[in-house]
Design a protein around this motif. Structure first.
Motif, short mmCIF file in Angstrom:
data_model
loop_
_atom_site.label_atom_id
_atom_site.label_comp_id
_atom_site.label_asym_id
_atom_site.label_seq_id
_atom_site.Cartn_x
_atom_site.Cartn_y
_atom_site.Cartn_z
N TYR A 99 64.42 -38.56 -47.67
CA TYR A 99 63.29 -38.49 -46.76
C TYR A 99 63.48 -37.37 -45.74
O TYR A 99 64.58 -37.13 -45.27
N SER A 103 63.18 -39.54 -39.88
CA SER A 103 62.37 -40.59 -40.49
C SER A 103 62.12 -41.64 -39.42
O SER A 103 63.06 -42.22 -38.90
N HIS A 107 59.95 -46.35 -41.55
CA HIS A 107 59.54 -45.45 -42.63
C HIS A 107 59.65 -46.14 -43.98
O HIS A 107 60.63 -46.84 -44.27
N ASP A 108 58.62 -45.96 -44.81
CA ASP A 108 58.62 -46.58 -46.14
C ASP A 108 58.61 -45.51 -47.21
O ASP A 108 58.86 -44.32 -46.93
N GLU A 109 58.31 -45.90 -48.43
CA GLU A 109 58.39 -44.98 -49.58
C GLU A 109 57.35 -43.86 -49.53
O GLU A 109 57.45 -42.91 -50.30
N SER A 110 56.38 -43.96 -48.64
CA SER A 110 55.36 -42.92 -48.53
C SER A 110 55.77 -41.79 -47.60
O SER A 110 55.06 -40.78 -47.50
N HIS A 111 56.90 -41.93 -46.92
CA HIS A 111 57.34 -40.88 -46.00
C HIS A 111 57.66 -39.61 -46.78
O HIS A 111 58.20 -39.67 -47.89
N PRO A 112 57.31 -38.43 -46.25
CA PRO A 112 57.59 -37.17 -46.96
C PRO A 112 59.07 -37.02 -47.31
O PRO A 112 59.95 -37.51 -46.59
N LYS A 277 58.66 -53.42 -49.78
CA LYS A 277 58.38 -53.29 -51.21
C LYS A 277 59.50 -53.91 -52.04
O LYS A 277 59.24 -54.64 -53.01
#
Length: 332
Positions: A99, A103, A107-112, A277
């Motif tokens: 990430y 972060s 912060h989840d899996e959508s973070h850049p 998730k």
């Protein structure tokens, strides 16, 4: 299930191997031979960095592959391509380091994520891991690649030296520098819990990225160090010290005092990731005290000397610095 583990003889790979064997799976381990393969597996030898290093994988079919590689992404690319069409799914044990920094809290899996290339040689850890992810996706597609973005991993057989250092330091007893505050929340995952979730995930056909780490507040710095005292049975006296004083002495968070970083950007990056998730898909994390106690049992079976990965620096605080901060001698 027929499982191929690329690695499988150290720490995380060993935990995956043990968990798969306990399920009655048919396990093949592909490794360089630097460490003994666990009993009960089919062992194949090869060096992924050599020109003909994948020869042992020229034949065979598997339901799933688990890859723990942390070097050049091109090695993941070549292996994944060689196995495409002969394996059902490809689980790549990646890292939350992919990430983009910083972060933020939650912060989840959508973070850049950082840039990476599947064709690159070894560059930097975070870019290597991202390149490995892209290599897995390139060979197995979005639906066939599982990206296990692990956070801090602890547990028996740890070969980085984080929990082993704390256990050995506290086992010596006496006054111990305890980096504050004691209620600082920590996130980590036991390698065995990572292994169980990964096997469940490939068995259920999951794909895509998952943050794999204990939930925020899995334990605190106080809970962690107190668990070390209980596990070792020592007379250690935890001397809680303000972060400002520790930093002013030139002590490096994370390396001089493993696991610990003061609140701020780095703390949110390392200890405040969202795991909704993974939890919704079945992740179960054992109590932190169990991880500590089991690691101590393993460590004492080795006489206190944990294995150390040659590509990672030794960790831990210089006793002279600890003495200066505490204002009293510490036990050698």
């Amino acid at each position: 299930m027929r499982l191929l583990i690329l690695g499988g003889t150290e720490f995380v790979g060993y935990a995956v191997t043990e968990a798969a064997l306990a399920r009655g799976w048919e396990v093949t381990v592909f490794h360089r031979g630097a460490h003994p393969a666990p009993a009960g597996v089919t062992a194949l030898r090869g060096d992924r960095t050599a020109a003909d290093g994948l020869a042992a994988l020229a034949a065979g079919e598997w339901d799933a592959v688990v890859d723990t590689w942390s070097g050049a992404p091109s090695a993941v690319r070549d292996t994944a391509r060689a196995l495409a069409g002969r394996a059902g799914r490809y689980a790549y044990v990646s890292s939350g380091s992919v990430y983009a920094y910083p972060s933020p809290d939650g912060h989840d899996e959508s973070h850049p994520v950082v840039e990476g290339s599947p064709d690159a040689g070894a560059v930097a850890y975070e870019r290597d891991k991202r390149g490995g992810e892209l290599a897995a996706i390139g060979a197995f597609g979005e639906d066939g690649a599982l990206l296990v973005r692990a956070g801090l991993i602890l547990g028996p057989r740890e070969n980085i030296g984080r929990l082993p250092w704390w256990l050995n330091r506290i086992a010596r007893g006496g006054p111990v520098l305890a980096p504050g505050p004691s209620d600082l929340e920590l996130q980590f995952i036991d390698a065995r819990d990572l292994a169980e979730w990964t096997l469940d995930a490939v068995a259920h056909g999951l794909s895509g990225p998952y943050n794999l780490i204990g939930p925020p507040g899995h334990t605190t710095m106080g809970g962690f160090l107190e668990a070390c005292v209980r596990a070792t049975g020592s007379d250690a006296e935890l001397r809680w010290t303000d972060p400002e004083r520790i930093l002013a002495a030139g002590v490096q968070p994370w390396t001089d005092l493993p696991l610990w970083v003061p609140r701020g950007e780095l703390y949110e990056t390392l200890h405040r990731g969202a795991v909704d998730k993974a939890l919704a898909s079945g992740l179960r994390c054992r109590p932190a005290g169990e991880t500590v106690a089991d690691t101590w049992s393993w460590l004492t079976s080795l006489g206190g000397r944990a294995p150390q990965r040659p590509d990672r620096p030794a960790l831990g605080l210089d006793p002279r610095v600890e003495e200066e901060l505490l204002g009293t001698p510490v036990r050698a």
